[in-house]
Write a protein that holds these residues in place. Structure first.
Motif, PDB file in Angstrom:
ATOM      1  N   VAL A 232       0.867  -1.175   0.000  1.00 36.69           N
ATOM      2  CA  VAL A 232       0.000   0.000   0.000  1.00 36.69           C
ATOM      3  C   VAL A 232       0.903   1.223   0.000  1.00 36.69           C
ATOM      4  O   VAL A 232       1.791   1.348   0.840  1.00 36.69           O
ATOM      5  CB  VAL A 232      -0.928  -0.001   1.238  1.00 36.69           C
ATOM      6  N   ASP A 233       0.676   2.117  -0.975  1.00 36.34           N
ATOM      7  CA  ASP A 233       1.520   3.310  -1.055  1.00 36.34           C
ATOM      8  C   ASP A 233       1.059   4.369  -0.057  1.00 36.34           C
ATOM      9  O   ASP A 233       0.093   4.176   0.687  1.00 36.34           O
ATOM     10  CB  ASP A 233       1.597   3.848  -2.491  1.00 36.34           C
ATOM     11  N   GLU A 234       1.749   5.502  -0.056  1.00 39.90           N
ATOM     12  CA  GLU A 234       1.464   6.562   0.919  1.00 39.90           C
ATOM     13  C   GLU A 234       0.075   7.174   0.744  1.00 39.90           C
ATOM     14  O   GLU A 234      -0.463   7.785   1.660  1.00 39.90           O
ATOM     15  CB  GLU A 234       2.537   7.661   0.847  1.00 39.90           C
ATOM     16  N   LYS A 235      -0.552   6.980  -0.416  1.00 41.93           N
ATOM     17  CA  LYS A 235      -1.905   7.479  -0.666  1.00 41.93           C
ATOM     18  C   LYS A 235      -2.970   6.444  -0.318  1.00 41.93           C
ATOM     19  O   LYS A 235      -4.164   6.701  -0.466  1.00 41.93           O
ATOM     20  CB  LYS A 235      -2.060   7.864  -2.136  1.00 41.93           C
ATOM     21  N   GLY A 236      -2.545   5.242   0.104  1.00 38.18           N
ATOM     22  CA  GLY A 236      -3.490   4.191   0.453  1.00 38.18           C
ATOM     23  C   GLY A 236      -3.873   3.301  -0.722  1.00 38.18           C
ATOM     24  O   GLY A 236      -4.742   2.443  -0.590  1.00 38.18           O
ATOM     25  N   GLU A 237      -3.216   3.511  -1.871  1.00 40.40           N
ATOM     26  CA  GLU A 237      -3.511   2.703  -3.053  1.00 40.40           C
ATOM     27  C   GLU A 237      -2.780   1.359  -2.966  1.00 40.40           C
ATOM     28  O   GLU A 237      -1.594   1.311  -2.645  1.00 40.40           O
ATOM     29  CB  GLU A 237      -3.065   3.440  -4.316  1.00 40.40           C
ATOM     30  N   GLU A 238      -3.510   0.267  -3.249  1.00 41.91           N
ATOM     31  CA  GLU A 238      -2.891  -1.050  -3.237  1.00 41.91           C
ATOM     32  C   GLU A 238      -2.154  -1.287  -4.553  1.00 41.91           C
ATOM     33  O   GLU A 238      -2.666  -1.005  -5.631  1.00 41.91           O
ATOM     34  CB  GLU A 238      -3.943  -2.137  -3.013  1.00 41.91           C
TER      35      GLU A 238
ATOM     36  N   ARG B 173      -0.170  -1.189 -10.641  1.00 41.30           N
ATOM     37  CA  ARG B 173      -1.426  -0.730 -10.056  1.00 41.30           C
ATOM     38  C   ARG B 173      -2.542  -1.096 -11.024  1.00 41.30           C
ATOM     39  O   ARG B 173      -2.288  -1.513 -12.152  1.00 41.30           O
ATOM     40  CB  ARG B 173      -1.389   0.757  -9.774  1.00 41.30           C
TER      41      ARG B 173
ATOM     42  N   SER C  48      -6.584  -6.861  -4.277  1.00 38.74           N
ATOM     43  CA  SER C  48      -7.076  -6.924  -2.897  1.00 38.74           C
ATOM     44  C   SER C  48      -6.039  -7.699  -2.082  1.00 38.74           C
ATOM     45  O   SER C  48      -5.154  -8.327  -2.656  1.00 38.74           O
ATOM     46  CB  SER C  48      -8.445  -7.616  -2.834  1.00 38.74           C
TER      47      SER C  48
END
Length: 75
Positions: free
Chosen positions: A25-31, A41, A55
């Motif tokens: 999970v990146d700093e923006k919350g994207e998996e 991504r 997921s």
């Protein structure tokens, strides 16, 4: 639409093409998913397949109208 789940007997060819190393999970919350040493991504392509869902339990790709489900195995 055909779904292939890694771990089923007919999936050895697909298992060799897509090696999932993990989900991050990146700093923006994207998996993001790591497949074949590439960080991807949703929307990115690898080996002719597009990532359509990430997921914690699985990753879904689509290639030639075929859905490929790669289950994440925790060891």
């Amino acid at each position: 639409v055909l779904s292939v789940v890694i771990g089923e007997p007919d999936s050895s060819r697909i298992r060799k093409q897509f090696r999932v190393s993990g989900i991050i999970v990146d700093e923006k919350g994207e998996e993001l998913v790591i497949i074949n040493d590439r960080t991807l991504r949703v929307g990115d392509k690898i080996s002719g397949a597009r990532v359509i869902k990430i997921s914690p339990e699985r990753v879904e790709l689509i290639r030639l109208n075929q859905t490929i489900t790669l289950d994440i195995v925790n060891s």
